[in-house]
Every structure is written in structure tokens, then in C-alpha cells.
Design an enzyme around this catalytic site. Structure first.
Site, PDB file in Angstrom:
ATOM      1  CB  SER A 191      41.527   2.436  58.078  1.00  0.00           C
ATOM      2  OG  SER A 191      42.319   3.607  58.119  1.00  0.00           O
ATOM      3  CE1 TYR A 222      37.425   5.471  59.169  1.00  0.00           C
ATOM      4  CE2 TYR A 222      39.740   5.734  59.740  1.00  0.00           C
ATOM      5  CZ  TYR A 222      38.758   5.260  58.886  1.00  0.00           C
ATOM      6  OH  TYR A 222      39.117   4.563  57.760  1.00  0.00           O
TER       7      TYR A 222
END
Length: 349
Positions: free
Chosen positions: A159, A172
Site C-alpha cells: 500500500s 496498518y
């Protein structure tokens, strides 16, 4: 490039895809199958496996093209069983592993339990490590038996959160930063020992997948925060009181949820070939991406003769912001990120 084209014969190459029940993994499984690969679709839950199986039947895909498997990347025995089964089925080895399984978590650091940090890290980082350890022998076997063919490869789905850490995403972002480090270290180890196995990392920006579901409505946001209020100290509640006010919170997250009739996952899962026109949405460069763009990038790295080491998939504005935030001073980067978030919220509001 189709599997038969890069293989040079009619035998399709085998690809494992983890996290196949929804989002990027779901689309990748069916796109790869249509490109001529034989796909092992790993899903943790029975519900996820049923969804993939139902879609296989709906599309009339041959039984030997996609095999749906139980695979929990947080469980060592589950990964080992999966690798053993694929090894028995694929005597010529495995051509590619798409490590996609992951989960999102968007809470402030003081509102995130240590159990949550552990769970996110187990899935997003150590889950990939387990898969790499068990499937690297099958990738090497492929290389030995296809010396003149394309190199086997790992495609890890990370990501842009693994490049720049946003507010409210410490768990995250930490897991994705760690995944980036794992992939960098593994790639250099393989180069050091002259292994033909390639390592590619795909780094998407926000896309309309189930991970964003918890940010779309007041009801889902309240559900995501269930139990949080009661477990916080009073000083923390006071410091972050705006966190529990949906009217304030939605101004920040609105650019993710305001996608008109474009429901998370629906377009990809049921009509993966079509893309919603930007003209149907206000401020298209501020909203989450169509997930099929990310699926296309993943498949391109699987099919390419020479895959990229890294592939960022993001709208132009996000790509420019990411580039600036990574290479300017920390003070300027923080200021810029803050200003962009406030501007996006005001435009969408």
C-alpha cells in the site's frame, strides 16, 4: 501475456493468490484465469470460498482453471497444508505467488489495543512471511524445470500506506512498512545467492474495496467504534472527542465514501471488466480508485517477463502528493498532508 504464450506450450502456469474472497484478490483470481493461468484461490472463511465458487459457476469457468482452497495466512498449519497440496498438484512447480491477504485498521494510536496491533501485524506482515517460506521451494522448482522461460516471482500487495504513514493508521501503516522491508530484504537475499525468483511489490492508493466499508456511513462507523468509548480514559475521550462525532468525522472520510451508487466491491465482483466513468462522480481524483486498476497492475506483474521491483498504483494527485511527502523535510511533509486532508474534506463537504 497469456500463460500459454510465456510457457511456450499448452500447459498453464500455476499461480497462488491469497486473500481471494473479495477486493483485489477476488478480481485477480478471475483475471488471471481468463489470461490462461491455473489459479489456486486461497480464502480464509467458508463464506469467502463459497463466494468464489459461486462466481466460478456463474462465469462457466472450467474446473481445472481455478481451485478454491482454505488458507488462513495467520495459521502455520493452514499455510503448510496449502503448500503441500499445491506441490502435489503442480509437479513442475509454481510460477507466481500473489500475497494479497490483508486487513485495514483506521483508529488513533491511543484508541488501538495491543491485540489489534498484533492481529494486523500477524495478517499483513507475518502472513506474507509464512507464505513466502512455504512456497519459495515451489518457485525454485519451477525455475529449475523452466530454465529458458520467465522467472518465477512473488507479487506482494502492499500500500502507499507502507511508504507514507497517515494519521489514524498506525497499526496498518506499521504492518505495511514492515512488509516493504521484508520484501526488500528477501529480494536482496535472492540476488545475493543468484536465485532466479523475482520479488515485486504493488503499492495501491485507496481503492473501493471492503476495507473502506467501515468508513462509509454513520452506522458502520459506530459499529467500528463499538466498545471503544467505554474502554478509554476520560482524558483520551476529551482529547479526541471529535472522533465520536459523525458530523465532524464524515468531513474527513467523505471523499472515500461519497462514491454515488458505486458500492464497495460490487463493480469488481460482478462486472470486473467495466469501469465507472469519472464523469459519473464529482471530484473523481479525490475519491477512491476503481479496484480493477489495481487488479490490472497485479496481473501485469504476474504476466510480465521482467516485473517491476515496485509498482505504485494511484491517481495523479495522490501520486504527486506521495512523491512530495516522501522526499521533502518531515516538517513540510506533515504540513502538506494536513493541508491536503483539510482541503479535500472542504471540497467534498
Amino acid at each position: 501475456m497469456a500463460a500459454t504464450a510465456i510457457n511456450g506450450n499448452a500447459t498453464p502456469h500455476a499461480v497462488l493468490v491469497t486473500g481471494s474472497s473479495s477486493g483485489f484478490g477476488f478480481g485477480t483470481v478471475f483475471t488471471l484465469a481468463e489470461r490462461g493461468f491455473r489459479v489456486y484461490a486461497g480464502c480464509r472463511s467458508a463464506k469467502g470460498r463459497a463466494a468464489v465458487s459461486q462466481e466460478i459457476t456463474k462465469r462457466g469457468i472450467k474446473e481445472d482453471r481455478i481451485e478454491v482452497m482454505e488458507l488462513d495466512v495467520t495459521n502455520e498449519e493452514s499455510v503448510a497444508r496449502c503448500a503441500a497440496h499445491v506441490g502435489e498438484m503442480e509437479l513442475a512447480g509454481v510460477y507466481a505467488v500473489v500475497s494479497n491477504a490483508g486487513l485495514g485498521e483506521t483508529r488513533l494510536l491511543e484508541m488501538t489495543s495491543m491485540e489489534t496491533y498484533s492481529h494486523v501485524y500477524e495478517t499483513n506482515t507475518l502472513g506474507s512471511v509464512r507464505v513466502f517460506q512455504h512456497f519459495l521451494p515451489l518457485l525454485r522448482k519451477f525455475a529449475e524445470l523452466h530454465a529458458s522461460g520467465p522467472a518465477p516471482r512473488i507479487v506482494a500487495v502492499s500500500s502507499i500506506g507502507g511508504l507514507v504513514a497517515a494519521a489514524e493508521a498506525s497499526a496498518y501503516a506499521a504492518s505495511k512498512f514492515a512488509l516493504e522491508a521484508v520484501c526488500d530484504s528477501l529480494r536482496r537475499e535472492l540476488i545475493l545467492f543468484s536465485s532466479p525468483v523475482r520479488v515485486c511489490v504493488v503499492e495501491p492508493a485507496f481503492a473501493s474495496t471492503p476495507i473502506l466499508e467501515g468508513m462509509k456511513t454513520e452506522e458502520t462507523w459506530d459499529a467500528a467504534l463499538a466498545g471503544t468509548r467505554e474502554n478509554l480514559r476520560e482524558d483520551v475521550k476529551k482529547a479526541y472527542r471529535g472522533m465520536f462525532d459523525w458530523q465532524k468525522k464524515k468531513q474527513i472520510v467523505k471523499f472515500h465514501g461519497e462514491l454515488g451508487s458505486w458500492t464497495c466491491g460490487t463493480q469488481l465482483n460482478h462486472n470486473h471488466k467495466s469501469r465507472t466513468s469519472n464523469r459519473t462522480r464529482p471530484h473523481p481524483h479525490l475519491a477512491a480508485m476503481d479496484p480493477q486498476y489495481v487488479v490490472d497492475a497485479i496481473v501485469a506483474q504476474v504476466a510480465a517477463r521482467n516485473p517491476n521491483h515496485r509498482k505504485i498504483v494511484a491517481p495523479l494527485l495522490d501520486y504527486l502528493l506521495l512523491s512530495v511527502a516522501r522526499f521533502v523535510s518531515t516538517r513540510i511533509g506533515d504540513w502538506l498532508l494536513y493541508k491536503i486532508i483539510k482541503w479535500r474534506a472542504s471540497v467534498q463537504h
